[in-house]
Design an enzyme around this catalytic site. Structure first.
Site, short mmCIF file in Angstrom:
data_model
loop_
_atom_site.label_atom_id
_atom_site.label_comp_id
_atom_site.label_asym_id
_atom_site.label_seq_id
_atom_site.Cartn_x
_atom_site.Cartn_y
_atom_site.Cartn_z
N ASP A 10 0.86 -1.20 0.00
CA ASP A 10 0.00 0.00 0.00
C ASP A 10 0.90 1.25 0.00
O ASP A 10 0.86 2.06 0.93
CB ASP A 10 -0.94 0.00 1.21
CG ASP A 10 -0.21 0.01 2.56
OD1 ASP A 10 -0.81 0.48 3.56
OD2 ASP A 10 0.97 -0.42 2.61
N HIS A 240 9.36 0.28 8.91
CA HIS A 240 8.70 -1.01 9.12
C HIS A 240 8.87 -2.00 7.96
O HIS A 240 9.39 -3.10 8.15
CB HIS A 240 7.19 -0.78 9.31
CG HIS A 240 6.84 0.15 10.42
ND1 HIS A 240 6.89 -0.19 11.75
CD2 HIS A 240 6.39 1.43 10.39
CE1 HIS A 240 6.49 0.83 12.50
NE2 HIS A 240 6.18 1.83 11.70
O1 RIB Z 1 2.16 -0.11 10.94
C1 RIB Z 1 3.06 0.10 9.88
C2 RIB Z 1 2.50 -0.41 8.60
O2 RIB Z 1 1.33 0.32 8.23
C3 RIB Z 1 3.48 -0.23 7.41
O3 RIB Z 1 3.25 -1.25 6.47
C4 RIB Z 1 3.06 1.08 6.85
O4 RIB Z 1 3.39 1.21 5.46
C5 RIB Z 1 1.57 1.01 7.01
O5 RIB Z 1 1.04 0.26 5.92
CA CA Z 2 2.82 -0.63 4.12
#
Ligand code: RIB
Ligand code: CA
Length: 313
Positions: A10, A240
């Protein structure tokens, strides 16, 4: 031989970091990108995924996926984190390319059937496409090499509630299906991603060594770093999603614990990934007969950041 992967995403600034990381890694063969709502709408996620392939000059298919959660009402997109454009409001021009006709779920099923036992699905957003792939063709769970997902949290606090992480919270029902299906799942949650801080010194060195991808990531990341520094007084950001790529390149960077994961799908704990470590039994039956998930609990932060920097440079 390079490890075959599909990235479900995303994009999203940390998604962009992960996708460029994967594109540059000679150990990985990206078979395609599949998109989902999450940080932005699925239309914008699809456009952004195509943009990333064009910047990196990597010719891989992009398949558009789910637009809304499978059961709960849609939650607002976190433009305060990723910007309204998903790339930190840098006003990047629209891409030239188009998504393929096939849906994300159909692309996942067809690709996994084309390479049985060889494809790793890397999930960087809400898990609706993976749930739909299971619905389309349940046998897929036995034909996938591994599902490596960024999401959830076992003991670290959440980032959308005290117990819930964003990707899981965005579609808890889909997540519960993914964690209870027969495939091998590795969960890279906040327990490890909150131990890794990416700062501008790394991004500046990458930008110098690789002005194309590095320059783009540096520009996107400023909005993202500003969010973290203003909200949490941090000198940098959590990246992340890139941790999933580091995991498939070198699992030794992480320490894992085995156990059953179930997802709360209602109430104030909605979106919580509830982890029952292997060998522990409880009177409540929800964790019985659930496949073992590898939950990452430790990470060598220095090694991860070094791998990211050297690969992108
Ligand atoms: O909580 C972090 C996640 O949520 C990551 O994948 C960030 O891109 C959002 O999608
Ligand atoms: Ca993400």
């Amino acid at each position: 031989m390079a490890r075959k992967i599909i990235i479900d995403t995303d994009p999203g600034i940390d998604d962009a970091m992960a996708i460029f990381f994967a594109f540059q890694a000679s150990q990985l063969e990206v078979l395609g990108l599949t998109t989902t709502f999450g940080n932005v709408s699925v239309d914008l996620a699809t456009q952004n995924a195509i943009t990333l392939t064009e910047i990196a000059k990597v010719n891989v298919p992009v398949a558009k996926g789910v637009a809304v959660p499978s059961k709960i009402a849609p939650r607002p997109h976190p433009d305060f984190v990723h910007g309204a454009d998903g790339f930190g409001n840098i006003d990047w021009p629209a891409p030239k390319g188009k998504a393929i006709e096939k849906s994300a779920a159909q692309f996942i099923v067809d690709t996994v059937r084309e390479f049985p036992g060889e494809v790793t699905i890397i999930a960087l957003g809400p898990l609706g496409n993976l749930a739909k792939a299971l619905e389309l063709d349940p046998e897929v769970a036995n034909l996938v090499d591994e599902v490596v997902l960024m999401g959830g949290t076992a003991i670290e606090y959440g980032n959308v509630s005290p117990v819930a992480e964003a990707n899981i919270m965005n579609d808890p029902h889909a997540a519960d299906l993914v964690f209870t299906a027969a495939w091998q799942v590795t969960m890279i949650g906040l327990d490890v991603t909150h131990q890794v801080l990416l700062d501008n010194s790394v991004l500046e060195r990458i930008k110098k060594a690789n002005p194309t991808e590095g320059g783009f990531l540096y520009d996107c990341a400023q909005h993202y770093i500003n969010f973290y520094s203003s909200r949490f007084d941090m000198d940098g950001c959590y990246f992340h999603d890139a941790s999933t790529i580091a995991y498939v390149m070198d699992p030794s960077i992480f320490g894992v614990e085995l156990g059953a994961v179930r997802v709360a799908c209602e109430g104030i704990g909605i979106g919580q990934t509830i982890f029952a470590p292997q060998g522990m039994t409880f009177p409540e039956p929800h964790w019985n007969d659930v496949p073992m998930t590898q939950v990452c609990m430790e990470v060598d932060s220095k090694k991860l950041l070094a791998l990211f920097e050297t690969t992108l440079s």
